[in-house]
Design a protein around this motif. Structure first.
Motif, PDB file in Angstrom:
ATOM      1  N   VAL A   1      -3.207  -6.356   7.849  1.00  0.00           N
ATOM      2  CA  VAL A   1      -2.100  -5.498   7.431  1.00  0.00           C
ATOM      3  C   VAL A   1      -1.330  -6.217   6.325  1.00  0.00           C
ATOM      4  O   VAL A   1      -1.051  -7.409   6.431  1.00  0.00           O
ATOM      5  N   THR A   2      -1.018  -5.491   5.252  1.00  0.00           N
ATOM      6  CA  THR A   2      -0.309  -6.123   4.138  1.00  0.00           C
ATOM      7  C   THR A   2       1.156  -5.722   4.081  1.00  0.00           C
ATOM      8  O   THR A   2       1.948  -6.331   3.373  1.00  0.00           O
ATOM      9  N   GLN A   3       1.529  -4.702   4.842  1.00  0.00           N
ATOM     10  CA  GLN A   3       2.921  -4.255   4.832  1.00  0.00           C
ATOM     11  C   GLN A   3       3.241  -3.473   6.105  1.00  0.00           C
ATOM     12  O   GLN A   3       2.416  -2.688   6.583  1.00  0.00           O
TER      13      GLN A   3
ATOM     14  N   PHE B   1      -2.740  -1.332   4.755  1.00  0.00           N
ATOM     15  CA  PHE B   1      -3.809  -2.324   4.869  1.00  0.00           C
ATOM     16  C   PHE B   1      -5.005  -1.827   4.087  1.00  0.00           C
ATOM     17  O   PHE B   1      -5.304  -0.628   4.088  1.00  0.00           O
ATOM     18  N   ALA B   2      -5.652  -2.750   3.375  1.00  0.00           N
ATOM     19  CA  ALA B   2      -6.872  -2.442   2.612  1.00  0.00           C
ATOM     20  C   ALA B   2      -6.718  -1.189   1.763  1.00  0.00           C
ATOM     21  O   ALA B   2      -7.604  -0.344   1.711  1.00  0.00           O
ATOM     22  N   GLY B   3      -5.560  -1.066   1.125  1.00  0.00           N
ATOM     23  CA  GLY B   3      -5.358   0.099   0.282  1.00  0.00           C
ATOM     24  C   GLY B   3      -4.970   1.363   1.036  1.00  0.00           C
ATOM     25  O   GLY B   3      -4.499   2.331   0.461  1.00  0.00           O
ATOM     26  N   HIS B   4      -5.184   1.370   2.363  1.00  0.00           N
ATOM     27  CA  HIS B   4      -4.742   2.500   3.175  1.00  0.00           C
ATOM     28  C   HIS B   4      -3.230   2.450   3.361  1.00  0.00           C
ATOM     29  O   HIS B   4      -2.644   1.376   3.421  1.00  0.00           O
ATOM     30  N   SER B   5      -2.632   3.599   3.525  1.00  0.00           N
ATOM     31  CA  SER B   5      -1.255   3.687   3.967  1.00  0.00           C
ATOM     32  C   SER B   5      -1.263   4.601   5.176  1.00  0.00           C
ATOM     33  O   SER B   5      -1.680   5.765   5.079  1.00  0.00           O
ATOM     34  N   LEU B   6      -0.858   4.062   6.309  1.00  0.00           N
ATOM     35  CA  LEU B   6      -0.938   4.830   7.552  1.00  0.00           C
ATOM     36  C   LEU B   6       0.469   5.074   8.064  1.00  0.00           C
ATOM     37  O   LEU B   6       1.212   4.139   8.331  1.00  0.00           O
ATOM     38  N   ARG B   7       0.843   6.324   8.174  1.00  0.00           N
ATOM     39  CA  ARG B   7       2.196   6.645   8.649  1.00  0.00           C
ATOM     40  C   ARG B   7       2.212   6.636  10.172  1.00  0.00           C
ATOM     41  O   ARG B   7       1.423   7.317  10.812  1.00  0.00           O
ATOM     42  N   ALA B   8       3.148   5.844  10.731  1.00  0.00           N
ATOM     43  CA  ALA B   8       3.231   5.723  12.185  1.00  0.00           C
ATOM     44  C   ALA B   8       4.626   5.276  12.556  1.00  0.00           C
ATOM     45  O   ALA B   8       5.201   4.405  11.915  1.00  0.00           O
ATOM     46  N   LYS B   9       5.175   5.884  13.598  1.00  0.00           N
ATOM     47  CA  LYS B   9       6.539   5.545  13.998  1.00  0.00           C
ATOM     48  C   LYS B   9       6.583   4.420  15.029  1.00  0.00           C
ATOM     49  O   LYS B   9       7.630   3.845  15.277  1.00  0.00           O
ATOM     50  N   THR B  10       5.453   4.123  15.651  1.00  0.00           N
ATOM     51  CA  THR B  10       5.440   3.053  16.644  1.00  0.00           C
ATOM     52  C   THR B  10       4.381   2.026  16.268  1.00  0.00           C
ATOM     53  O   THR B  10       3.204   2.370  16.145  1.00  0.00           O
ATOM     54  N   ILE B  11       4.818   0.804  16.055  1.00  0.00           N
ATOM     55  CA  ILE B  11       3.917  -0.278  15.680  1.00  0.00           C
ATOM     56  C   ILE B  11       4.148  -1.420  16.661  1.00  0.00           C
ATOM     57  O   ILE B  11       5.290  -1.726  17.004  1.00  0.00           O
ATOM     58  N   ILE B  12       3.073  -2.005  17.132  1.00  0.00           N
ATOM     59  CA  ILE B  12       3.197  -3.127  18.073  1.00  0.00           C
ATOM     60  C   ILE B  12       2.456  -4.327  17.492  1.00  0.00           C
ATOM     61  O   ILE B  12       1.330  -4.196  17.006  1.00  0.00           O
TER      62      ILE B  12
END
Lengths: 431, 431
Positions: free
Chosen positions: A243-245, A253-264
């Motif tokens: 993950v880069t951000q 990560f890896a150019g992907h942008s994944l929208r998510a409200k819960t990250i662990i």
């Protein structure tokens, strides 16, 4: 408050900081030894960290995996338990100090202070991607997970609803894999039928591992099985790209942008500052490189064990940061202390015996790797369960946890689905 | 966020605010009735309040007495559960609004919003003498009690140690009596042998009741027995003089000044602001005086039940604020709603049937008063225990609570002795 010590010069004073697996086993192996032991911890409870993810995912109650330290040691008459936060060691005067200003003298010191999760230069990610090390962490993650479903139920915008129903776990080690599997079970099984607008089974559980495969410590076959088992439960597994951000709306990560409200966060740990207290060299994760006998360089009277230390392990790199390793180290330190008291000061190098690796994947599968015997699937799950119940402390807890697991196994119902201890700052809505 | 309502004008919209005993029973009695029910609560869980003191005293885990509301109602297909905080009612447009800005329309409204503890003009006492209404309250009181023993263990000054080991409970109703008895057991039994400096059995548990006797709702004989039983456990009971001052170092009453670091408030409750929402008359405790059929004056479409309402009870004053009363009221409201849907709009006055009063005193005694049968001592304790297990929700919780109680009864060990969720502001030391 200053310490009132009865000055009995003849009795050896052992101070142990930290009542995790390492510290506790040290004490337990010194039962009835004629010394004064002081065990200091900033919590009043010993925590069975391998099951902490089950509190975070509503499976177990906090009190099922934590026990008052002084109660565990009530029959150890040579042990004094102290609730306090150590903030420094004075190696010249041989004392440790606490935040309260207490100063405690030692002849021998054991630092078993453990680790916290770490973000390696990205501490600003912590508010968005909390890690899992304490009961409070677990209660907070549980609250975030359950609140996300509640908010999704009330969210009319399908895109926003999808963000609320996306759960990202960063790190594919045992903790990450176990959280991902349990979250998949929670959304597809436990929450089934509970909502009227959303279908909890549409929740996306995404596991992101920067290395080439999940469960990197296991062999490749079990690792591949674990990934397939996770995918069968509906978990989306990404490997090979870190993950880069991390931010309030998701991860990149890896150019992907994944929208998510819960990250662990399950990707890394940082040792407590014991190395700093000793002005000793520490590795990137803050761990102190100890001598082969687990003493700190230049300080034969100070032992550093568990997640606070980095210990060479022959040609296999370093000893892993897992409970059995900390326990073996605690037992080793106790043995050295007893030998020294008996006049034997020969150096005794610590030798790590790796008993095996275990990880569950949801409530039906697991992988266990004991070298000579490797199991996967349902038999591995039973072995995992029995092993963990065996290592729990106390008959009552074993009964209670076994009851919880059997109940979930048969009914899917999780008893600890509580949203508690809400903090205003942490939620973006006054839910 | 605005509410997306499918406009099906033909279906009656019932909104219930509060998922305590009253609200939950209302819903449960409307199963399969062809209406749209929306149940709103600011918590995700229904709480079994009669056992909350057992969480505060380390006996039970939070998840043993609380259940996710939407899980309890998952099979009630006509019910939508909403996690939200209602902050007003517009009787003209027939809508309730939430803090999030949601607006929900009703045809019939049930306000079952419960009560908080109240200090009757002394709100400044709250930081020193917290009350017990939520899981967070219970976790905080548990933390304060356990932390007091920890601090006492480290306190060299005998006078200060005595203050730390003095626990004052204000209010001699069932909650106060039950907390006092359990605290006495905790200090004399559970903590036995756990400390090295202090003897936990020297802790003083002081129960202060302003009225002439403890358990004023019971008959005089049981009330006198309860006081003797408490005193036998070592509780110091003061009756007849209300507390006149609470502060960081203790309480004052009847000219006495008692130094104590832990004070628990069990003396009074204040209804939630439902009466204000309706611009209706409220009594001193904030309760709305309802019509005999439990409707709000001038609003036949609004019912107010449980601790939010004051209901005349023939020549016996008003209906008591206890769980069975709230449940009976919920059942009554459901009956009226069903009758009205069937076209029967005749007024149906609520009649309260008092089933009895129960209170435990420690882990061996209780008093139960069912009018025709009055029990005390060990038989009463068993009756109390069986009754409460019966009223718990779900087989799993009944098993878990029974296990906890039997365990404590035989071993004295309490499993939930956890100091968690420490707040910096609340403690005077960085313990």
């Amino acid at each position: 408050m200053t310490q009132v010590e009865t000055p009995v010069a003849s009795r050896h004073r052992l101070v142990i900081v930290g009542a995790g697996f390492g510290g506790l086993v040290t004490v337990q192996n010194l039962r009835n030894v004629d010394i004064d032991v002081t065990l200091i911890d900033q919590r009043n409870h010993h925590l069975f960290q391998p099951l902490l993810y089950q509190v975070a995912t509503s499976t177990l109650a906090t009190s099922e995996i934590a026990w008052p330290i002084r109660h565990l040691l009530r029959k150890f008459k040579n042990v004094k338990t102290l609730l306090g936060t150590v903030d420094g060691v004075d190696t010249a005067s041989k004392t440790v100090s606490t935040l309260d200003g207490e100063v405690i003298a030692y002849d021998t010191l054991v630092l078993a202070t453990g680790a916290r999760h770490a973000y390696f230069g990205h501490d600003d990610w912590e508010p968005y991607a909390p890690g899992l090390k304490t009961l409070e962490d677990a209660t907070m993650i549980r609250r975030r997970i359950l609140t996300a479903f509640e908010k999704a139920e009330r969210e009319p915008d399908p895109a926003k609803r999808q963000e609320l129903l996306t759960f990202v776990i960063i790190g594919g080690g045992p903790t990450g894999v176990e959280i991902a599997g349990t979250l998949a079970d929670l959304s597809r099984d436990t929450l089934k039928g509970d909502f009227r607008v959303i279908d909890p089974a549409t929740a996306r559980v995404v596991l992101i591992e920067g290395g080439p495969r999940v469960l990197g410590a296991f062999n490749e076959d079990l690792s591949a099985y674990a990934q397939r088992a996770l995918e069968k439960l509906g978990v989306i597994v990404h490997v090979g790209n870190p993950v880069t951000q991390c931010h309030a709306d998701g991860v990149e990560f890896a150019g992907h942008s994944l929208r998510a409200k819960t990250i662990i966060w399950a990707a890394g740990v940082q040792a407590s500052p014991a190395a700093k207290w000793l002005n000793a060299q520490a590795d990137r994760a803050g761990r102190l490189a100890v001598n082969p006998d687990l003493t700190a360089p230049g300080h034969p009277e100070i032992f550093v064990i568990g997640d606070t230390a980095t210990v060479a392990n022959g040609d296999k790199g370093t000893v892993p940061g897992i409970a059995p390793a900390a326990k073996q180290q605690g037992a080793h330190v106790a043995k050295i202390i007893k030998a020294r008291l008996a006049g034997d000061t020969a150096t005794k190098p610590f030798r790590y015996r790796h008993s095996g690796d275990l990880a569950t994947i949801g409530k039906r599968a697991a992988v266990t790797d004991f070298g000579f015997i490797k199991l996967k699937g349902y038999p591995a799950w039973w072995l995992w369960g029995l092993a963990h119940i065996y290592f729990l402390i106390g008959v009552r807890n074993r009964l209670a946890v076994a009851l919880s697991w059997l109940w979930i196994s048969f009914t899917g119902a999780r008893s600890a689905r509580l949203i508690t201890q809400r903090e205003a700052a942490e939620e973006d809505k006054p839910l």
